[in-house]
Design a protein around this motif. Structure first.
Motif, PDB file in Angstrom:
ATOM      1  N   ALA A   1       3.599 -19.958  -2.911  1.00 21.51           N
ATOM      2  CA  ALA A   1       5.016 -20.516  -3.378  1.00 21.51           C
ATOM      3  C   ALA A   1       5.015 -19.814  -4.233  1.00 21.51           C
ATOM      4  CB  ALA A   1       4.508 -21.517  -3.736  1.00 21.51           C
ATOM      5  N   GLU A   2       4.072 -18.732  -4.927  1.00 24.64           N
ATOM      6  CA  GLU A   2       4.220 -18.043  -6.332  1.00 24.64           C
ATOM      7  C   GLU A   2       5.024 -16.705  -6.229  1.00 24.64           C
ATOM      8  OE1 GLU A   2      -0.547 -17.026  -5.427  1.00 24.64           O
ATOM      9  OE2 GLU A   2       1.368 -19.367  -5.006  1.00 24.64           O
ATOM     10  N   ASN A   3       4.604 -16.706  -4.651  1.00 23.80           N
ATOM     11  CA  ASN A   3       5.873 -15.389  -4.114  1.00 23.80           C
ATOM     12  C   ASN A   3       7.231 -15.591  -4.019  1.00 23.80           C
ATOM     13  OD1 ASN A   3       3.027 -13.991  -4.827  1.00 23.80           O
ATOM     14  ND2 ASN A   3       3.451 -13.887  -2.200  1.00 23.80           N
ATOM     15  N   VAL A   4       7.305 -16.858  -3.548  1.00 20.44           N
ATOM     16  CA  VAL A   4       8.885 -17.415  -3.266  1.00 20.44           C
ATOM     17  C   VAL A   4       9.187 -17.329  -4.679  1.00 20.44           C
ATOM     18  CG1 VAL A   4       9.965 -19.197  -2.243  1.00 20.44           C
ATOM     19  CG2 VAL A   4       8.348 -18.220  -0.902  1.00 20.44           C
ATOM     20  N   ALA A   5       8.533 -17.409  -5.483  1.00 19.31           N
ATOM     21  CA  ALA A   5       9.568 -18.024  -6.880  1.00 19.31           C
ATOM     22  C   ALA A   5      10.131 -17.391  -7.913  1.00 19.31           C
ATOM     23  CB  ALA A   5       8.852 -18.943  -7.813  1.00 19.31           C
ATOM     24  N   ALA A   6       9.593 -16.204  -7.827  1.00 16.84           N
ATOM     25  CA  ALA A   6       9.323 -14.705  -8.218  1.00 16.84           C
ATOM     26  C   ALA A   6      11.335 -14.315  -7.609  1.00 16.84           C
ATOM     27  CB  ALA A   6       8.302 -14.197  -8.359  1.00 16.84           C
ATOM     28  N   ALA A   7      10.541 -14.235  -6.477  1.00 16.39           N
ATOM     29  CA  ALA A   7      11.154 -13.962  -5.497  1.00 16.39           C
ATOM     30  C   ALA A   7      13.069 -14.884  -6.033  1.00 16.39           C
ATOM     31  CB  ALA A   7      11.434 -14.110  -4.258  1.00 16.39           C
ATOM     32  N   ARG A   8      13.393 -15.696  -5.549  1.00 15.47           N
ATOM     33  CA  ARG A   8      14.193 -17.248  -6.569  1.00 15.47           C
ATOM     34  C   ARG A   8      14.740 -16.399  -7.288  1.00 15.47           C
ATOM     35  NH1 ARG A   8      12.056 -22.939  -4.271  1.00 15.47           N
ATOM     36  NH2 ARG A   8      12.753 -22.375  -1.920  1.00 15.47           N
ATOM     37  N   ALA A   9      13.472 -15.743  -8.513  1.00 15.28           N
ATOM     38  CA  ALA A   9      14.123 -16.073  -9.706  1.00 15.28           C
ATOM     39  C   ALA A   9      14.637 -14.752 -10.282  1.00 15.28           C
ATOM     40  CB  ALA A   9      13.376 -15.553 -10.712  1.00 15.28           C
ATOM     41  N   LEU A  10      14.686 -13.885  -8.904  1.00 18.16           N
ATOM     42  CA  LEU A  10      15.748 -12.089  -8.879  1.00 18.16           C
ATOM     43  C   LEU A  10      17.082 -12.928  -8.152  1.00 18.16           C
ATOM     44  CD1 LEU A  10      13.137  -9.649  -8.941  1.00 18.16           C
ATOM     45  CD2 LEU A  10      14.093 -10.652 -11.261  1.00 18.16           C
ATOM     46  N   GLY A  11      17.240 -14.018  -7.836  1.00 18.91           N
ATOM     47  CA  GLY A  11      18.838 -14.529  -6.971  1.00 18.91           C
ATOM     48  C   GLY A  11      18.449 -13.937  -5.118  1.00 18.91           C
ATOM     49  N   ILE A  12      17.048 -13.742  -4.289  1.00 21.32           N
ATOM     50  CA  ILE A  12      16.992 -13.485  -3.581  1.00 21.32           C
ATOM     51  C   ILE A  12      16.295 -14.931  -2.874  1.00 21.32           C
ATOM     52  CG2 ILE A  12      15.111 -12.148  -1.739  1.00 21.32           C
ATOM     53  CD1 ILE A  12      14.892 -10.400  -4.467  1.00 21.32           C
TER      54      ILE A  12
ATOM     55  N   ALA B   1      21.431 -11.722  -3.687  1.00 19.87           N
ATOM     56  CA  ALA B   1      21.346 -13.210  -2.668  1.00 19.87           C
ATOM     57  C   ALA B   1      22.070 -12.440  -1.122  1.00 19.87           C
ATOM     58  CB  ALA B   1      23.138 -13.423  -2.719  1.00 19.87           C
ATOM     59  N   ARG B   2      22.362 -11.413  -0.295  1.00 19.57           N
ATOM     60  CA  ARG B   2      22.580 -10.273   0.793  1.00 19.57           C
ATOM     61  C   ARG B   2      21.065 -10.726   1.364  1.00 19.57           C
ATOM     62  NH1 ARG B   2      26.913 -10.197   3.187  1.00 19.57           N
ATOM     63  NH2 ARG B   2      26.202  -8.214   4.051  1.00 19.57           N
ATOM     64  N   VAL B   3      19.700 -10.557   0.678  1.00 15.59           N
ATOM     65  CA  VAL B   3      18.813 -10.572   1.033  1.00 15.59           C
ATOM     66  C   VAL B   3      17.837 -12.020   1.239  1.00 15.59           C
ATOM     67  CG1 VAL B   3      16.676  -9.227   0.540  1.00 15.59           C
ATOM     68  CG2 VAL B   3      18.674  -8.900   0.064  1.00 15.59           C
TER      69      VAL B   3
ATOM     70  N   PHE C   1       0.605  -1.155   0.345  1.00 15.94           N
ATOM     71  CA  PHE C   1       0.055  -0.012   0.350  1.00 15.94           C
ATOM     72  C   PHE C   1       0.651   0.974  -0.009  1.00 15.94           C
ATOM     73  CE2 PHE C   1       0.549  -0.328   4.493  1.00 15.94           C
ATOM     74  CZ  PHE C   1       1.379   0.691   5.511  1.00 15.94           C
ATOM     75  N   ARG C   2       1.806   0.874   0.099  1.00 15.90           N
ATOM     76  CA  ARG C   2       3.025   2.301   0.374  1.00 15.90           C
ATOM     77  C   ARG C   2       3.413   2.291  -1.017  1.00 15.90           C
ATOM     78  NH1 ARG C   2       4.884   4.240   6.092  1.00 15.90           N
ATOM     79  NH2 ARG C   2       3.067   3.420   7.662  1.00 15.90           N
ATOM     80  N   THR C   3       4.310   1.034  -1.322  1.00 16.26           N
ATOM     81  CA  THR C   3       4.606   0.790  -2.474  1.00 16.26           C
ATOM     82  C   THR C   3       4.293   1.216  -3.684  1.00 16.26           C
ATOM     83  OG1 THR C   3       4.997  -1.461  -2.875  1.00 16.26           O
ATOM     84  CG2 THR C   3       6.803  -0.476  -1.516  1.00 16.26           C
ATOM     85  N   GLY C   4       2.919   0.195  -3.616  1.00 20.38           N
ATOM     86  CA  GLY C   4       2.576   0.947  -5.266  1.00 20.38           C
ATOM     87  C   GLY C   4       2.836  -0.797  -5.474  1.00 20.38           C
ATOM     88  N   LEU C   5       3.011  -1.593  -5.420  1.00 18.50           N
ATOM     89  CA  LEU C   5       4.297  -2.432  -5.639  1.00 18.50           C
ATOM     90  C   LEU C   5       3.295  -4.617  -5.423  1.00 18.50           C
ATOM     91  CD1 LEU C   5       7.289  -1.265  -6.775  1.00 18.50           C
ATOM     92  CD2 LEU C   5       5.814  -1.640  -8.707  1.00 18.50           C
ATOM     93  N   MET C   6       2.675  -5.197  -5.557  1.00 23.82           N
ATOM     94  CA  MET C   6       2.401  -6.059  -5.451  1.00 23.82           C
ATOM     95  C   MET C   6       3.790  -7.539  -5.575  1.00 23.82           C
ATOM     96  SD  MET C   6      -2.012  -5.492  -5.008  1.00 23.82           S
ATOM     97  CE  MET C   6      -1.850  -7.082  -4.065  1.00 23.82           C
ATOM     98  N   LYS C   7       3.711  -8.531  -4.958  1.00 19.17           N
ATOM     99  CA  LYS C   7       3.287  -9.543  -4.766  1.00 19.17           C
ATOM    100  C   LYS C   7       2.914 -10.448  -5.867  1.00 19.17           C
ATOM    101  CE  LYS C   7       4.549 -10.261  -0.607  1.00 19.17           C
ATOM    102  NZ  LYS C   7       3.942 -10.261   0.722  1.00 19.17           N
ATOM    103  N   PRO C   8       3.751 -11.390  -7.047  1.00 23.03           N
ATOM    104  CA  PRO C   8       4.129 -11.707  -7.044  1.00 23.03           C
ATOM    105  C   PRO C   8       5.497 -10.932  -8.562  1.00 23.03           C
ATOM    106  CG  PRO C   8       3.002 -13.228  -8.434  1.00 23.03           C
ATOM    107  CD  PRO C   8       2.495 -12.169  -7.625  1.00 23.03           C
ATOM    108  N   ASP C   9       4.564  -9.799  -8.743  1.00 21.03           N
ATOM    109  CA  ASP C   9       5.717  -8.514 -10.017  1.00 21.03           C
ATOM    110  C   ASP C   9       7.062  -8.920  -9.815  1.00 21.03           C
ATOM    111  OD1 ASP C   9       6.407  -6.652 -11.910  1.00 21.03           O
ATOM    112  OD2 ASP C   9       4.332  -5.391 -10.649  1.00 21.03           O
TER     113      ASP C   9
END
Length: 85
Positions: free
Chosen positions: A42-53, A33-35, A9-17
């Motif tokens: 699962a879809e939120n976790v997959a989206a984060a992993r795709a970026l290396g988080i 890799a430091r986050v 609600f503050r960033t205007g951005l929602m997971k899994p985007d």
């Protein structure tokens, strides 16, 4: 235990985007890799992993605490006090 929280609600951005995760990385000035990211979907976790988080799916507080301990991020110590790493 956490220094920063990114609320949609503050960033205007929602997971899994991916933009939501990129925004957080940029705001933190951190390499993926430091986050660590924890979520129950699962879809939120997959989206984060795709970026290396370092993303982990957890269900409930006990699972989160167990994963934080396993990652070496939390040790309540013998007295149950907070020992941040």
């Amino acid at each position: 235990l956490f220094d920063v929280c990114f609320a949609s609600f503050r960033t205007g951005l929602m997971k899994p985007d991916a933009r939501a995760f990129r925004h957080a990385l940029e705001a933190l000035g951190a390499e993926p890799a430091r986050v660590w990211f924890f979520d129950d979907l699962a879809e939120n976790v997959a989206a984060a992993r795709a970026l290396g988080i370092r993303a982990h799916r957890v269900q409930g507080l006990e699972a989160l605490i167990a994963k934080l301990r396993a990652e070496g991020l939390y040790d309540p110590g013998p007295q149950g006090g907070d020992k941040r790493r």
